[in-house]
Design an enzyme around this catalytic site. Structure first.
Site, PDB file in Angstrom:
ATOM      1  N   HIS A   8       0.847  -1.184   0.000  1.00 22.30           N
ATOM      2  CA  HIS A   8       0.000   0.000   0.000  1.00 22.30           C
ATOM      3  C   HIS A   8       0.881   1.233   0.000  1.00 22.30           C
ATOM      4  CE1 HIS A   8      -3.897  -1.852   0.381  1.00 22.30           C
ATOM      5  NE2 HIS A   8      -3.554  -2.526   1.472  1.00 22.30           N
TER       6      HIS A   8
ATOM      7  N   CYS B  87       0.074   2.739  -4.360  1.00 29.86           N
ATOM      8  CA  CYS B  87      -0.641   3.933  -4.792  1.00 29.86           C
ATOM      9  C   CYS B  87       0.170   5.188  -4.566  1.00 29.86           C
ATOM     10  CB  CYS B  87      -1.981   4.042  -4.089  1.00 29.86           C
ATOM     11  SG  CYS B  87      -3.208   2.927  -4.777  1.00 29.86           S
TER      12      CYS B  87
END
Length: 450
Positions: free
Chosen positions: A264, A314
Site C-alpha cells: 500500500h 498507490c
C-alpha cells in the site's frame, strides 16, 4: 576573408559534416529495424569489412565484442553505427551482402526504396586509436578463427574452445559509451518486498493478488540472471533493515541492483520527490529514503551502476476517470473482474465498494545518477490490482519484458508498459497511468537467454 574564400570554407565544413553525420533516414531505419537486426544479424562476419572501410577501428570492434553474446554484440554494433557518419550505412549494407546476409540488407534497403548495394565506392576514414602500451593489436590469425578469446586482468588473451566454460578470472567492468554493462553472472541482486497481510490496527486491507505479482517478477528477474530474494509482510522498520542490509553488501562483482516493492502507498510531504509505502504495521517509508540507501555516497560498490526500483503501490487517493479520445486511436481494455487499489483507506463517500482498488505509492529519487524509479501510477492517483490476476502494472510489465526485453532498452520497455496500462479501464470508468523518474546516464538492456 574574401567572399570566395568564405564560400570555400563553408563548402569544406559542409563536406566535413556530410561525412561524419549519418543521414537522418539511415538512422531512422536502423532504429526502427533494431529488433530485427538483433534477432537476425551475425555481427562477427562484419567486423573485418567495417574495419577495412574505416567505419570502426579495431579498438571499437573490441568494445563491441565485449558487449557479450551475439545478440548483445549486434545491438551494440547497430547503436554505435549511428554515430559513424554518412558512409556508415551504405558500408554496412555492402558488408551484409559480402557476408551472405543479403536478406537483412534487402529489408533495410526496402526502407529507402533502393536496391541493395553490390559494390559501393566507399572511402575509408582513417582512424588510429593506439592501445595503452602504444602498440597495435595484431589481427587474429586465420588458424585461430572459430575459437573464443577472452582477456585476463592484464589484458592478455585467453583461448578456449567453442562451448567450453570460459575460465574464471577477475573481471574488469567497463561500460560502453552508450550502454551499461550488464553481462555479469549473476547480473546483480534483486530484492522483492511483498506486503500482503496487514495488521488489523493498521486500517489497511490485505492485498489479495499480490502473490501473483511477486511470483511473476521473481521468475522474470531470475531469467535475467539476478539473485532474487523475496521478503513477505514486512513492517516499516523491517523494510528499512532489509534495504540497509542490501545496500551494505559488496556489489563489486555485479552490474546492477533491483528493488521491487509491492504494498500500500500514500502521499507524503517531500522536499525532492513524492510518495511513501506502508509496512504491514501501518507506518510509512518514504520512497526518497528507499532510494537514498543506494546512492553513490551510501553504497559505493554500486557507484556508476544502474539501480532500478519498481513500485507497485498507490501515489494518492485520486481516481482518474480519463478523457475521451477518438475510438480510432485505440480500443480500451477492460480491467479485471475483482479490481482493488493499493491506497490508504478512503472515506465511504469516495469508496465505490469493497471491490475497488487501493492507490499505490509515489516514488522519490535522490539527485545522484544511475537511478530509475518506475511507478505503477501517476503521483496522487490510485493503482489498480485484480485480486485474481494481480496488478495491471505488474502483469503488463511482465508481459512486455517477456516479449521485448531481448530487443529494447529499459526506457522503451517502460514506455510500452505505460501505453498498455493507460488503455485499461476499471469498472469501465477509471484509468491508470504508470510513469518513471529517470536518472540513468546510459541505455540499459537486460540479458535474456533464448
Amino acid at each position: 576573408m574574401t567572399r570566395i574564400s568564405k564560400e570555400v570554407h563553408i563548402r569544406n565544413w559542409f563536406e566535413f559534416f556530410s561525412r561524419v553525420i549519418m543521414d537522418a533516414r539511415h538512422k531512422k531505419i536502423l532504429q526502427s529495424s533494431r529488433s530485427m537486426l538483433v534477432r537476425e544479424l551475425d555481427p562477427s562476419q562484419l567486423y573485418d569489412g567495417l574495419i577495412s572501410r574505416g567505419i570502426f577501428s579495431q579498438d571499437m570492434i573490441n568494445e563491441i565484442k565485449s558487449a557479450g553474446p551475439r545478440r548483445d554484440q549486434a545491438r551494440q554494433l547497430v547503436i554505435d553505427l549511428e554515430t559513424r557518419g554518412s558512409w556508415a550505412f551504405p558500408a554496412f549494407l555492402e558488408c551484409l551482402v559480402e557476408t551472405d546476409q543479403s536478406s537483412v540488407a534487402d529489408l533495410l534497403s526496402a526502407g529507402l526504396g533502393i536496391q541493395p548495394p553490390r559494390s559501393l565506392p566507399i572511402q575509408p576514414i582513417p582512424i588510429h586509436i593506439p592501445h595503452n602500451d602504444g602498440t597495435q593489436q595484431k589481427e587474429m590469425d586465420k588458424s585461430d578463427r572459430g575459437h573464443i578469446f577472452r582477456k585476463d586482468r592484464h589484458d592478455h588473451p585467453i583461448q578456449c574452445s567453442e562451448g567450453d566454460e570460459p575460465p574464471s578470472i577477475p573481471r574488469i567492468r567497463r561500460d560502453s559509451l552508450q550502454m551499461y554493462r550488464m553481462d555479469a553472472r549473476p547480473c546483480g541482486q534483486c530484492l522483492i518486498i511483498n506486503n500482503v497481510e496487514f495488521h488489523p490496527n493498521s486500517n489497511l486491507k490485505n492485498r489479495t493478488g499480490s502473490d501473483i505479482d511477486c511470483a511473476r517478477l521473481e521468475k522474470r528477474f531470475k531469467s535475467f540472471h539476478f539473485i532474487v530474494e523475496v521478503k513477505r509482510n514486512l513492517t516499516s522498520q523491517a523494510i528499512e533493515r532489509e534495504l540497509s542490509a542490501l545496500s551494505q553488501k559488496d556489489h563489486t562483482a555485479f552490474d546492477c541492483c533491483v528493488v521491487i516493492i509491492l504494498s500500500h502507498g500514500t502521499e507524503v510531504n517531500h522536499n525532492r520527490f513524492p510518495g511513501a509505502i506502508h509496512g504491514v504495521d501501518g507506518p510509512i517509508v518514504p520512497v526518497q529514503n528507499i532510494t537514498n540507501y543506494f546512492n553513490g555516497q551510501n553504497c559505493p560498490t554500486l557507484q556508476g551502476k544502474p539501480k532500478i526500483f519498481f513500485i507497485q503501490a498507490c501515489g494518492g487517493d485520486q481516481k482518474d476517470t480519463g478523457f475521451e479520445v477518438s475510438p480510432d486511436e485505440f480500443e480500451p481494455a477492460a480491467g479485471g473482474i475483482d479490481d482493488h487499489t493499493d491506497a490508504t483507506p478512503m472515506s465511504p463517500r469516495e469508496e465505490l465498494g469493497k471491490d475497488s482498488d487501493e492507490p499505490d505509492a509515489r516514488a522519490s529519487l535522490p539527485t545522484p545518477s544511475d537511478i530509475l524509479v518506475s511507478y505503477s501510477t501517476f503521483p496522487g492517483y490510485v493503482s489498480w490490482r485484480d485480486t485474481q490476476a494481480g496488478s495491471w502494472y505488474v502483469e503488463t510489465l511482465d508481459n512486455v519484458l517477456e516479449e521485448f526485453a531481448g530487443y529494447e532498452d529499459l526506457l522503451t520497455l517502460l514506455t510500452m508498459v505505460t501505453d498498455k496500462v493507460s488503455q485499461i479501464s476499471a469498472k469501465g470508468i477509471f484509468k491508470q497511468m504508470p510513469g518513471s523518474f529517470n536518472f540513468l546516464r546510459k541505455r540499459l538492456f537486460f540479458q535474456v537467454n533464448y
